[in-house]
Motif scaffolding. Structure first.
Motif, PDB file in Angstrom:
ATOM      1  N   ARG A  78      -7.943  -0.892  -5.084  1.00 58.34           N
ATOM      2  CA  ARG A  78      -7.535  -2.303  -5.076  1.00 58.34           C
ATOM      3  C   ARG A  78      -6.115  -2.436  -5.619  1.00 58.34           C
ATOM      4  O   ARG A  78      -5.293  -3.167  -5.066  1.00 58.34           O
TER       5      ARG A  78
ATOM      6  N   GLU B 254      -2.727  -3.759  -3.707  1.00 54.74           N
ATOM      7  CA  GLU B 254      -1.878  -4.803  -4.271  1.00 54.74           C
ATOM      8  C   GLU B 254      -0.416  -4.332  -4.330  1.00 54.74           C
ATOM      9  O   GLU B 254       0.496  -5.046  -3.927  1.00 54.74           O
TER      10      GLU B 254
ATOM     11  N   ARG C 116       1.101  -4.329  -0.938  1.00 50.02           N
ATOM     12  CA  ARG C 116       1.458  -5.693  -0.515  1.00 50.02           C
ATOM     13  C   ARG C 116       2.766  -6.124  -1.163  1.00 50.02           C
ATOM     14  O   ARG C 116       3.640  -6.692  -0.513  1.00 50.02           O
TER      15      ARG C 116
END
Ligand SMILES: Nc1ncnc2c1ncn2[C@@H]1O[C@H](COP(=O)(O)OP(=O)(O)OP(=O)(O)O)[C@@H](O)[C@H]1O
Ligand SMILES: [Mg+2]
Lengths: 240, 189
Positions: free
Chosen positions: B121, B125, B128
């Motif tokens: 995760r 992130e 991104r």
């Protein structure tokens, strides 16, 4: 729900029969919507390519259902299934699968031409797709005149060319250095952001990082999912 | 890395006061490490004590600091010396896993999976964030890359741990060999 481009419902697939049978997928449920990129990770032999082949209609499940645009693939005639493979799904094979007697541009244009696009329009689209992957100069080369990484990118251009709603990629960055791999992921991500659904098999976490959701396969089962809350909602919905 | 050397590097660009230093620090590491102003002033006073920086006359209520020749030498020494693995803090995750293995009743596989999901995760992130960096954000993009590589290494190591754990598990009794592993089924419900 019907808004998924790809949906698996408790899909099983066994390769071979008798004592040699391999239960490659043991009840996989997943859903990929437009604008969503899902990465599949897992050790060698865990069923990743099997899963992708089923998603692309290259193989059919022997339990459960694989649906594309809400239609179960095993309910389709050979002709309609072939049309899904050509028109809806773009596939990047683990071993590239380029035709050796065609140039890079011809390889990329082929699915469009098979589908009735005029030769010149198909060629134009092929050049554009090759350009996006930094291969504009190599359009006239034959596969055996290119490096492994270049062939891999031609295979990706072929999968992305045209208007595919579902992009399936099996280790598309395998032969690439990290910078070139990044270019490929960016192109894939752009296509998905423009509305396609994407399923990406990779063993590199940094590439899976481009996905909205990451599924971990082990021995044909999903053992783990990482992603935003929507993924958790999916699971809840399915088990209630 | 020490805040000391971070501040020395920033002062090498020119004199700055505490709030400017804090802002410059966060810009250059892209907000991955935020300092409170107290840390900045404590560090500055230690640097001043060691004669690595010098306080300049106060200006509009703020006291700027400048790097000294000694500070510059220390900064060059720091850049020229590779970080040793042993200079870094102990790897808390490895310690946690080692403890999980030796503590009765702990589901180590669940610890591994939970950690891998969290690592993935974080990696998503950072990726991104990276896609949003512009061409003039190279230093920030490289800091993000470093965190991405660290996540990747951690995820690979956790994969490795999971495989090793599965291998170590005693083979199931013949009668249950073909039954699906119920614990695995439960794991994602
Ligand atoms: N045509 C086939 N006939 C028999 N067994 C097969 C066939 N295709 C795949 N298998 C077996 O099914 C299992 C899953 O294979 P699959 O190719 O899906 O793995 P994978 O996760 O893609 O692995 P890799 O990371 O090595 O590509 C393996 O044990 C493999 O040996
Ligand atoms: Mg495979």
């Amino acid at each position: 729900m019907s808004d998924a481009v790809l949906e698996f419902r408790d899909v099983h697939r066994t390769h071979g029969t008798g004592p040699a049978a391999v239960h490659a997928l043991r009840g996989v449920t997943l859903r990929v919507r437009p604008g969503e990129l899902v990465a599949v990770m897992g050790p060698s032999g865990s069923g990743k390519s099997t899963l992708l082949n089923l998603a692309g209609g290259l193989d059919l499940p022997d339990g459960g259902e694989a649906l594309v645009d809400g239609v179960a693939l095993d309910s389709l005639s050979h002709r309609r299934l072939a049309a899904v493979r050509r028109r809806t799904a773009g596939y990047v094979f683990q071993d590239f699968n380029l035709l050796p007697s065609l140039t890079a541009a011809e390889n990329v244009a082929l699915p469009l031409e098979l589908d009735g696009t005029g030769v010149r329009a198909a060629r134009r689209a092929a050049f554009a797709a090759l350009g996006d992957l930094g291969l504009g100069e190599l359009a006239g080369r034959f596969p055996d005149q290119m490096s492994g990484g270049q062939q891999q990118r031609v295979a990706i251009a072929r999968a992305l060319v045209g208007d595919r709603r579902l992009v399936l990629a099996d280790e598309p960055t395998g032969a690439l250095d990290s910078e070139t791999g990044e270019t490929v992921l960016r192109v894939l991500r752009d296509r998905v952001d423009a509305g396609a659904a994407g399923l990406l098999v990779t063993h590199e976490a940094r590439h899976a990082g481009w996905a909205d959701r990451v599924i971990f396969l082990r021995d044909g089962r999903v053992v783990d999912t990482s992603g935003p809350l929507a993924a958790a909602e999916d699971l809840l919905e399915h088990h209630s | 890395m020490s805040i000391r050397h971070g501040l020395l590097a920033l002062l090498e660009r020119g004199p700055m006061h505490g709030y400017q230093l804090r802002a410059a620090f966060e810009t250059s590491v892209g907000g991955t490490w935020s300092l409170n102003i107290g840390q900045v002033y404590t560090t500055l006073s230690r640097l001043e004590r060691d004669e690595l920086v010098a306080a300049l006359p106060e200006n509009e209520g703020q006291r700027p600091y400048a790097i000294t020749d000694g500070g510059r030498a220390e900064l060059n020494r720091w850049f020229a010396t590779p970080l040793e693995r042993s200079d870094r803090p102990r790897d808390e995750l490895a310690i946690k896993l080692a403890l999980a293995m030796t503590t009765p009743g702990v589901d180590v596989a669940a610890v591994v999976q939970g950690q891998r999901t969290a690592g993935m995760r974080a990696l998503q992130e950072y990726t991104r964030l990276k896609t949003r960096t512009g061409p003039d954000d190279l230093s920030w993009a490289l800091v993000l890359e470093s965190m991405i590589f660290q996540c990747e290494a951690e995820i690979r190591w956790l994969d490795h741990c999971e495989t090793a754990l599965l291998r170590r598990r005693p083979a199931p009794a013949p009668a249950s060999a073909t039954a699906p592993a119920p614990d695995r089924e439960e794991a994602h419900r």
